[in-house]
Design an enzyme around this catalytic site. Structure first.
Site, PDB file in Angstrom:
ATOM      1  N   HIS A 127      41.008  24.003  35.803  1.00 27.44           N
ATOM      2  CA  HIS A 127      39.545  24.165  35.872  1.00 27.44           C
ATOM      3  C   HIS A 127      39.240  25.084  37.031  1.00 27.44           C
ATOM      4  O   HIS A 127      39.674  24.850  38.165  1.00 27.44           O
ATOM      5  CB  HIS A 127      38.853  22.814  36.080  1.00 27.44           C
ATOM      6  CG  HIS A 127      37.397  22.950  36.428  1.00 27.44           C
ATOM      7  ND1 HIS A 127      36.525  23.730  35.701  1.00 27.44           N
ATOM      8  CD2 HIS A 127      36.663  22.424  37.453  1.00 27.44           C
ATOM      9  CE1 HIS A 127      35.315  23.672  36.250  1.00 27.44           C
ATOM     10  NE2 HIS A 127      35.378  22.894  37.313  1.00 27.44           N
ATOM     11  N   HIS A 140      36.109  28.002  38.755  1.00 27.30           N
ATOM     12  CA  HIS A 140      34.716  28.441  38.766  1.00 27.30           C
ATOM     13  C   HIS A 140      34.685  29.969  38.652  1.00 27.30           C
ATOM     14  O   HIS A 140      33.971  30.643  39.398  1.00 27.30           O
ATOM     15  CB  HIS A 140      34.013  27.963  40.035  1.00 27.30           C
ATOM     16  CG  HIS A 140      33.879  26.474  40.130  1.00 27.30           C
ATOM     17  ND1 HIS A 140      32.984  25.872  40.979  1.00 27.30           N
ATOM     18  CD2 HIS A 140      34.509  25.461  39.496  1.00 27.30           C
ATOM     19  CE1 HIS A 140      33.075  24.547  40.868  1.00 27.30           C
ATOM     20  NE2 HIS A 140      34.011  24.287  39.973  1.00 27.30           N
ATOM     21  N   TYR A 147      42.856  40.030  20.878  1.00 25.02           N
ATOM     22  CA  TYR A 147      43.547  39.083  21.742  1.00 25.02           C
ATOM     23  C   TYR A 147      42.676  37.892  22.117  1.00 25.02           C
ATOM     24  O   TYR A 147      43.183  36.797  22.361  1.00 25.02           O
ATOM     25  CB  TYR A 147      44.112  39.790  22.984  1.00 25.02           C
ATOM     26  CG  TYR A 147      45.424  40.468  22.658  1.00 25.02           C
ATOM     27  CD1 TYR A 147      46.622  39.770  22.741  1.00 25.02           C
ATOM     28  CD2 TYR A 147      45.445  41.774  22.204  1.00 25.02           C
ATOM     29  CE1 TYR A 147      47.819  40.368  22.405  1.00 25.02           C
ATOM     30  CE2 TYR A 147      46.635  42.383  21.858  1.00 25.02           C
ATOM     31  CZ  TYR A 147      47.830  41.678  21.956  1.00 25.02           C
ATOM     32  OH  TYR A 147      49.011  42.274  21.602  1.00 25.02           O
TER      33      TYR A 147
END
Length: 224
Positions: free
Chosen positions: A98, A100, A125
């Site tokens: 995860h 930002h 892609y």
């Protein structure tokens, strides 16, 4: 593949540190934003809460058992519940990231393409390596309701025959996963790059036409 991509917990620790250093050096994460986890034989390894991903220490990574109880290391990231639900919902997931990432957070502020597809299929892609990425409505960081929403999206897409590898949290950034770190990184990098292309071209380009996507399905097994 083996049940776990890393032979030992120490090998997984080293991979988490390597990935964190790489993400920080390339500007995918900043300050103490973001988290990383890996599934290991005795549970999960996850970065500590408020850890700076560019400066991780292997022995300070949190080790938690299958039930979520912490066994060692510093206090686990507040997103532990989300990571565990992803592993439970997708049996192929062994590594979760995860971040930002700037362009993906900016995309949520500027407006995504569609709630069920945050970006159009602009490049081959993106279709092959990323696939569909739904938007998860804003909740505060660590809110356990996000874990339920993500698990539901994973289940819905799997049932439709187009499994997902990522979601985008509104105002917080992407969560991606894969069978190992390399696979998860490939999804993250292609996803962030496509967001950058979409935003820097003024969100004007048309998606790939249907016949081009059909060709990617037949030639490469793209799940779109």
């Amino acid at each position: 593949m083996t049940q776990f991509p890393y032979a030992t917990a120490d090998e997984a620790r080293g991979e988490i540190v390597r990935v964190g250093t790489s993400l920080f050096a390339r500007g995918y994460v900043h300050a103490s934003a973001g988290n990383i986890s890996a599934k290991v034989a005795d549970g999960y390894l996850i970065t500590p809460t408020d850890a700076a991903l560019g400066f991780l220490e292997p022995r300070r990574l949190a080790l938690v058992d299958a039930g979520g109880e912490q066994l060692a290391g510093d206090r686990a990231s507040k997103t532990l519940t989300l990571h565990r639900r992803i592993y439970d919902a997708d049996p192929t997931a062994r590594f979760v990231l995860h971040t930002h990432s700037t362009h993906l957070v900016a995309l949520t502020l500027a407006g995504v393409w569609r709630p069920d597809d945050v970006l159009p299929p602009l490049t081959p892609y993106y279709v092959m390596k990323v696939g569909h990425v739904p938007l998860i409505p804003y909740h505060r960081p660590g809110d356990p309701r996000v874990a339920d929403l993500v698990a539901d999206r994973i289940a819905d897409r799997a049932a439709s025959g187009t499994p997902i590898r990522a979601v985008l949290l509104d105002r917080l950034g992407p969560v991606v996963w894969g069978p190992d770190a390399a696979a998860a990184l490939a999804v993250l990098e292609e996803l962030e790059e496509t967001a950058r292309l979409w935003l820097t071209t003024g969100r004007r380009p048309d998606p790939l036409p249907a016949d081009a996507i059909d060709e990617l399905r037949s030639a490469f097994g793209a799940a779109w």
